[in-house]
Design an enzyme around this catalytic site. Sequence first.
Site, PDB file in Angstrom:
ATOM      1  N   LYS A 178      14.485  17.258  18.186  1.00  0.00           N
ATOM      2  CA  LYS A 178      15.428  17.082  17.067  1.00  0.00           C
ATOM      3  C   LYS A 178      15.162  15.693  16.483  1.00  0.00           C
ATOM      4  O   LYS A 178      15.612  14.683  17.004  1.00  0.00           O
ATOM      5  CB  LYS A 178      16.869  17.174  17.594  1.00  0.00           C
ATOM      6  CG  LYS A 178      17.888  17.680  16.603  1.00  0.00           C
ATOM      7  CD  LYS A 178      18.045  16.828  15.352  1.00  0.00           C
ATOM      8  CE  LYS A 178      18.895  15.618  15.550  1.00  0.00           C
ATOM      9  NZ  LYS A 178      18.934  14.719  14.383  1.00  0.00           N
ATOM     10  N   GLU A 253      17.544   5.690  26.179  1.00  0.00           N
ATOM     11  CA  GLU A 253      16.978   4.412  25.749  1.00  0.00           C
ATOM     12  C   GLU A 253      17.829   3.954  24.573  1.00  0.00           C
ATOM     13  O   GLU A 253      17.736   4.513  23.485  1.00  0.00           O
ATOM     14  CB  GLU A 253      15.501   4.626  25.378  1.00  0.00           C
ATOM     15  CG  GLU A 253      14.707   3.367  25.457  1.00  0.00           C
ATOM     16  CD  GLU A 253      14.783   2.595  24.173  1.00  0.00           C
ATOM     17  OE1 GLU A 253      15.720   1.774  24.017  1.00  0.00           O
ATOM     18  OE2 GLU A 253      13.926   2.818  23.313  1.00  0.00           O
ATOM     19  N   CYS A 287      14.197  -1.305  19.106  1.00  0.00           N
ATOM     20  CA  CYS A 287      15.114  -1.407  20.257  1.00  0.00           C
ATOM     21  C   CYS A 287      14.794  -2.636  21.082  1.00  0.00           C
ATOM     22  O   CYS A 287      15.694  -3.284  21.605  1.00  0.00           O
ATOM     23  CB  CYS A 287      15.045  -0.146  21.096  1.00  0.00           C
ATOM     24  SG  CYS A 287      13.374   0.370  21.417  1.00  0.00           S
ATOM     25  N   GLU A 386      23.884  -5.709  18.961  1.00  0.00           N
ATOM     26  CA  GLU A 386      22.598  -5.305  18.393  1.00  0.00           C
ATOM     27  C   GLU A 386      22.764  -5.149  16.884  1.00  0.00           C
ATOM     28  O   GLU A 386      23.496  -4.269  16.420  1.00  0.00           O
ATOM     29  CB  GLU A 386      22.151  -3.978  19.025  1.00  0.00           C
ATOM     30  CG  GLU A 386      20.759  -3.573  18.584  1.00  0.00           C
ATOM     31  CD  GLU A 386      20.269  -2.296  19.248  1.00  0.00           C
ATOM     32  OE1 GLU A 386      21.039  -1.324  19.307  1.00  0.00           O
ATOM     33  OE2 GLU A 386      19.098  -2.270  19.670  1.00  0.00           O
TER      34      GLU A 386
HETATM   35  P1  NAD Z   1      22.100   7.462  16.399  1.00  0.00           P
HETATM   36  O1  NAD Z   1      22.257   7.201  17.833  1.00  0.00           O
HETATM   37  O2  NAD Z   1      23.279   7.895  15.620  1.00  0.00           O
HETATM   38  O3  NAD Z   1      20.953   8.573  16.147  1.00  0.00           O
HETATM   39  C1  NAD Z   1      19.823   8.767  16.975  1.00  0.00           C
HETATM   40  C2  NAD Z   1      19.543  10.265  17.092  1.00  0.00           C
HETATM   41  O4  NAD Z   1      20.670  10.904  17.682  1.00  0.00           O
HETATM   42  C3  NAD Z   1      19.333  10.967  15.741  1.00  0.00           C
HETATM   43  O5  NAD Z   1      18.369  11.992  15.883  1.00  0.00           O
HETATM   44  C4  NAD Z   1      20.691  11.592  15.472  1.00  0.00           C
HETATM   45  O6  NAD Z   1      20.632  12.713  14.646  1.00  0.00           O
HETATM   46  C5  NAD Z   1      21.130  11.979  16.869  1.00  0.00           C
HETATM   47  N1  NAD Z   1      22.575  12.119  17.025  1.00  0.00           N
HETATM   48  C6  NAD Z   1      23.555  11.487  16.330  1.00  0.00           C
HETATM   49  N2  NAD Z   1      24.769  11.915  16.730  1.00  0.00           N
HETATM   50  C7  NAD Z   1      24.555  12.829  17.700  1.00  0.00           C
HETATM   51  C8  NAD Z   1      25.412  13.627  18.522  1.00  0.00           C
HETATM   52  N3  NAD Z   1      26.739  13.567  18.410  1.00  0.00           N
HETATM   53  N4  NAD Z   1      24.839  14.432  19.444  1.00  0.00           N
HETATM   54  C9  NAD Z   1      23.507  14.511  19.581  1.00  0.00           C
HETATM   55  N5  NAD Z   1      22.651  13.795  18.823  1.00  0.00           N
HETATM   56  C10 NAD Z   1      23.161  12.962  17.894  1.00  0.00           C
HETATM   57  O7  NAD Z   1      21.480   6.192  15.765  1.00  0.00           O
HETATM   58  P2  NAD Z   1      21.521   5.811  14.215  1.00  0.00           P
HETATM   59  O8  NAD Z   1      22.738   6.278  13.527  1.00  0.00           O
HETATM   60  O9  NAD Z   1      20.262   6.262  13.669  1.00  0.00           O
HETATM   61  O10 NAD Z   1      21.603   4.235  14.331  1.00  0.00           O
HETATM   62  C11 NAD Z   1      22.823   3.608  14.698  1.00  0.00           C
HETATM   63  C12 NAD Z   1      22.542   2.431  15.585  1.00  0.00           C
HETATM   64  O11 NAD Z   1      21.873   2.893  16.770  1.00  0.00           O
HETATM   65  C13 NAD Z   1      21.569   1.424  15.013  1.00  0.00           C
HETATM   66  O12 NAD Z   1      22.174   0.506  14.188  1.00  0.00           O
HETATM   67  C14 NAD Z   1      21.005   0.817  16.254  1.00  0.00           C
HETATM   68  O13 NAD Z   1      21.858  -0.188  16.746  1.00  0.00           O
HETATM   69  C15 NAD Z   1      20.973   1.923  17.227  1.00  0.00           C
HETATM   70  N6  NAD Z   1      19.632   2.523  17.334  1.00  0.00           N
HETATM   71  C16 NAD Z   1      18.888   2.201  18.403  1.00  0.00           C
HETATM   72  C17 NAD Z   1      17.611   2.720  18.519  1.00  0.00           C
HETATM   73  C18 NAD Z   1      16.766   2.416  19.676  1.00  0.00           C
HETATM   74  O14 NAD Z   1      15.546   2.478  19.577  1.00  0.00           O
HETATM   75  N7  NAD Z   1      17.327   2.132  20.823  1.00  0.00           N
HETATM   76  C19 NAD Z   1      17.093   3.541  17.546  1.00  0.00           C
HETATM   77  C20 NAD Z   1      17.879   3.867  16.434  1.00  0.00           C
HETATM   78  C21 NAD Z   1      19.156   3.349  16.370  1.00  0.00           C
END
Ligand code: NAD
Length: 484
Positions: A178, A253, A287, A386
Site C-alpha cells: 500500500k 520504522e 526518518c 520530528e
Molecule cells: P503517515 O504515517 O500518515 O503515512 C504513512 C503511510 O501510512 C501511508 O501509506 C499512509 O497512507 C498510511 N496510513 C495512514 N493512516 C493509516 C491508517 N490509519 N492505517 C493504516 N495505514 C495508514 O505519515 P504522513 O502523513 O505521510 O506523514 C506524517 C508525519 O509522519 C511526517 O510529518 C513525519 O513526521 C512522519 N513520517 C515519518 C516517516 C519515516 O520515514 N519514519 C515517513 C513519512 C512520514
Amino acid sequence: MSDISFDTRAVLIGGRWQPCASGETLPLFNPSDGTLLAQIARGAAADIDAAVTAAQAARAGAGCRMSAAERGRVLLRMSAAVLAQADELARLEALDVGKPLKQGRADAVALARYLEFYGGAADKVMGETIPFTAGYTALTLREPHGVTGHIVPWNYPMQIIGRSVGAALAMGNACVLKPAEEACLTALAFARIADEAGLPAGALNVVPGLGEEAGAALSAHPGVQHLSFTGSVAVGRLIQAAAAKHTIPVTLELGGKSPQIVYADADLDAALPFLVNAGIQNAGQTCSAASRILVERPVFEQVVARMAERYRALRVGPALDDLDIGPVISARQREIIGGYLALVQDSGLQVTAAAPLPTTLPASGYYVAPTLVAGVNPAHRLAQEEIFGPVQVVIPFDGEAEALAIANGTAFGLVAGVWTRDGSRALRMAHQLQCGQVFVNNYGAGGGIELPFGGVKASGHGREKGFEALYGFSTLKTVAIHHG
Ligand code: NAD
C-alpha cells in the site's frame, strides 16, 4: 507520461492491472509547482481483500514454490531492470515527490542494490542443527510468514520498497503493498518492472489508496501474517494495535530526532558536509535526518559559522532543475514546518542562517527555506519533535556525560553520529547511545543497504536492511526427530 508503461489509475492484483472496486480516483500533485500530476486508484477494503486472496493463491502456486535460488535469480533480474530504468524512475520521483533528479536516481540505484543484495542472499538463509538429547536429531527451518503487508510513506518510496518488499520476496513471502496517497508512481512503475522481469503473478500486489481506507484494511486483514510499516508514530501505534488483534508480528520504522555529536577534537573539515547534508537531504523529510547537531563548546561558534555558510549557499528549486533541495511533499507538510519556524521567533530565538528562496520559484510550489537555528535549549519543542522539514538545531554541550544526556533525551532513538579522534570515547558513546545505528566519523555510510536499520523507543522496533531483515520476514520452526 512515462517510458515504463503503466496505468496510474490501476491497482495490481494477482498479476492483473485493473480499476479499483469503487472506480474512484485520488489526485496526485507535483510539489514543484502544485499542478495536478495524475489520478491514482482509491483502493479500499474490497481491493485489499482481493489482493490478499491473490497473494494467498500465489503462495500456493508454483511461483512461490520456486527454489530459493530461482527466487534469487528473479530478484537479480528485477535489480538489473530497475538499474536500466534508473533515469526514468528518477524523473517520476522528481515529479511525484519533488526530489532533485540526482536524489531520485540515487534512490533508484539503492532499490536496485537492495534487490541485488536480497537476490544474492535468498539461497543463503539457513537453519541449524542443534545438539540435543541422545536418539534425536533437532534442526531449525527458516520459513516465510506467508502474506506480508507493506505500508509505505511518500518520502523514499523506492528505498523503502527495496528494503521491505525485496527482503520479503527473497524469503518466499507474497506481498501486498500500500503506497502513500501523496506519491505512488514509482511503486506502480516498480511493479510493472517486476512483472516484466518474471516475478510470478500475485507475488506482489499493489493497492494505492488512503491510509484510513486501504491502509487500515490491510493492517486489519486476517489473511496477513506480517506487517511492515514506515511512517508517523501515531499511525505506527494504530498498525501495532491492529496487528495485535491477530497476534501477528510488525516491523515499525517511525522516524526520529537523530543527533550528530561533534567533539572539539573532531576533523571538522570531514564532518561539515555530513552535518548539513544529513539534515537537509530530501528537504529534511528523512526518518534518519540529523536534525540535531550537538557541538562541544570550544568549537561551537566555529561549527555554527561554517554550517551557516553552507546554508546560505544552498540552492532551492524545482525538482527537474536538479539543484540541492526541492520542494516539500505537500502544502500540508509546508504548513506543519511553517508552524515550527514560527516557534523560532515566538520563543525569542533567532534564525542563524537560511538558504535564499529565489523569487523565480513557482508560487504554487511547496517550497521551504532550509533553516539553521543555533543555541536551542535541548528541551525546546524544536529540539524534541520530528519536524520533517529542512530545519536543523545546533546545541552546545560540555563533555561526554552532557552529550549523552542530550542525545538520549528525546522520545526517539533511530540513528546517531559521533565525530571525534578519540577512539575510546567513540566506543563509549556507541555503547551508551540509545538508538538503532551509530555512525562514527561518518553519517549514513553509503546508504547502508547491508546495515541493519531500525529504532528503539518511539522510533519503532524490528530491523530492516541487511541480512537481519531476512530473519524479520521469516519465522523459525524447530523440528525434533526421534530416531533412537
Ligand atoms: P503517515 O504515517 O500518515 O503515512 C504513512 C503511510 O501510512 C501511508 O501509506 C499512509 O497512507 C498510511 N496510513 C495512514 N493512516 C493509516 C491508517 N490509519 N492505517 C493504516 N495505514 C495508514 O505519515 P504522513 O502523513 O505521510 O506523514 C506524517 C508525519 O509522519 C511526517 O510529518 C513525519 O513526521 C512522519 N513520517 C515519518 C516517516 C519515516 O520515514 N519514519 C515517513 C513519512 C512520514
